[in-house]
Design an enzyme around this catalytic site. Sequence first.
Site, PDB file in Angstrom:
ATOM      1  N   LYS A  53       5.951 -13.436  -1.111  1.00 42.28           N
ATOM      2  CA  LYS A  53       5.632 -14.101  -2.380  1.00 42.28           C
ATOM      3  C   LYS A  53       6.704 -15.135  -2.713  1.00 42.28           C
ATOM      4  O   LYS A  53       6.391 -16.266  -3.102  1.00 42.28           O
ATOM      5  CB  LYS A  53       5.523 -13.062  -3.510  1.00 42.28           C
ATOM      6  CG  LYS A  53       4.254 -12.229  -3.423  1.00 42.28           C
ATOM      7  CD  LYS A  53       4.241 -11.041  -4.387  1.00 42.28           C
ATOM      8  CE  LYS A  53       3.005 -10.184  -4.147  1.00 42.28           C
ATOM      9  NZ  LYS A  53       2.964  -8.959  -4.966  1.00 42.28           N
ATOM     10  N   GLN A  97       6.638  -5.651  -8.776  1.00 43.46           N
ATOM     11  CA  GLN A  97       5.937  -5.138  -7.595  1.00 43.46           C
ATOM     12  C   GLN A  97       5.627  -3.649  -7.770  1.00 43.46           C
ATOM     13  O   GLN A  97       6.491  -2.858  -8.135  1.00 43.46           O
ATOM     14  CB  GLN A  97       6.790  -5.377  -6.341  1.00 43.46           C
ATOM     15  CG  GLN A  97       6.105  -5.024  -5.033  1.00 43.46           C
ATOM     16  CD  GLN A  97       4.891  -5.901  -4.726  1.00 43.46           C
ATOM     17  OE1 GLN A  97       4.822  -7.058  -5.130  1.00 43.46           O
ATOM     18  NE2 GLN A  97       3.928  -5.340  -4.029  1.00 43.46           N
ATOM     19  N   ASP A 120       0.122 -11.394 -12.747  1.00 45.14           N
ATOM     20  CA  ASP A 120      -0.691 -10.401 -12.040  1.00 45.14           C
ATOM     21  C   ASP A 120      -2.001 -10.133 -12.797  1.00 45.14           C
ATOM     22  O   ASP A 120      -2.953  -9.599 -12.217  1.00 45.14           O
ATOM     23  CB  ASP A 120       0.062  -9.064 -11.957  1.00 45.14           C
ATOM     24  CG  ASP A 120       0.709  -8.819 -10.595  1.00 45.14           C
ATOM     25  OD1 ASP A 120       0.182  -9.329  -9.590  1.00 45.14           O
ATOM     26  OD2 ASP A 120       1.729  -8.110 -10.555  1.00 45.14           O
TER      27      ASP A 120
HETATM   28  N1  GUN Z   1       1.167  -3.838  -5.156  1.00 46.00           N
HETATM   29  C1  GUN Z   1       0.048  -3.982  -4.408  1.00 46.00           C
HETATM   30  N2  GUN Z   1      -0.655  -5.061  -4.810  1.00 46.00           N
HETATM   31  C2  GUN Z   1       0.021  -5.596  -5.857  1.00 46.00           C
HETATM   32  C3  GUN Z   1      -0.208  -6.722  -6.676  1.00 46.00           C
HETATM   33  O1  GUN Z   1      -1.195  -7.459  -6.575  1.00 46.00           O
HETATM   34  N3  GUN Z   1       0.727  -6.942  -7.635  1.00 46.00           N
HETATM   35  C4  GUN Z   1       1.812  -6.153  -7.788  1.00 46.00           C
HETATM   36  N4  GUN Z   1       2.662  -6.444  -8.769  1.00 46.00           N
HETATM   37  N5  GUN Z   1       2.045  -5.097  -7.035  1.00 46.00           N
HETATM   38  C5  GUN Z   1       1.149  -4.830  -6.065  1.00 46.00           C
END
Ligand code: GUN
Length: 284
Positions: A53, A97, A120
């Site tokens: 990311k 995350q 998100d």
């Molecule tokens: N863990 C797995 N997928 C995601 C996501 O799309 N966002 C976040 N913050 N954590 C995740």
Amino acid sequence: MTARIIDGKALSGKVRAEVAQRVHALQKHGVTPGLAVVLVGENPASQVYVRNKAAACEAAGMLSRVISLGEDTPEEELLNVIEALNADPAIHGILVQLPLPGHIDTGLVIETISATKDVDGFHVSNAGLLMTGRPLFRPCTPYGVMKMLESENVPLRGAEAVVVGASNIVGKPMAMLLLAAGATVTICNSKTRDLGAQTRRADVLVVATGKPGMIQGDMIKPGAVVIDVGINRLESGKLTGDVDFDAAAQVAAAITPVPGGVGPMTIAMLLVNTLEAAERSLRT
Ligand code: GUN
């Protein structure tokens, strides 16, 4: 029938190039979009996602700030970090995350992120806005799926869409986006009786269960569009989705591969959400 492969890697490259152009335009107004990614603990998969990311952010000309905290970080310390990011004008998007260590209340953490920086789209305000047809941030994975369906010109008005998996991150927002696009939507969960009877009705089948081999070829309607959100690592080290790809590709009209399908789109749409948060900051 041999299905058309929906290339998420190529489409994500296109989206990311468009984002980079818009970032460049925004910088002429003195704003560089900034994304903060908070990682708690040392989950190896999470570490990879966070690195990817951050790298994608930088490649698009955005500011990326990764904040890594120890596994034992007290909940209050994490909440303080989020509050500081909420108040930081250089940061337009905040992503914590998941999953978080067990001693931390995930819901409380998400609700502490300012809804206007929740790229998100997990905050209850953003879930509510999506449900009521006024989305601010669409969760990145379902948003990426919609972008794929759009780029493939898949008709959604009046289509039968079946979503397998009812998580807050994928299944539920996916269903809302398909519904908003005019599809007739069924959401299946782990208790669904005769899953195949449901999935065989689907013109558009979206699978997000985290269980490899969940969907076999005989569970797919001939000519369907199959979107596999699963990313599972087998003991052999190979990555695989939730759909039996080889069997499904004999039945479906189009299908996403794993890897190279939905995964790259999730990151691309995170960049879109962060860019749009920064663009909005200019207007307010
Ligand atoms: N863990 C797995 N997928 C995601 C996501 O799309 N966002 C976040 N913050 N954590 C995740």
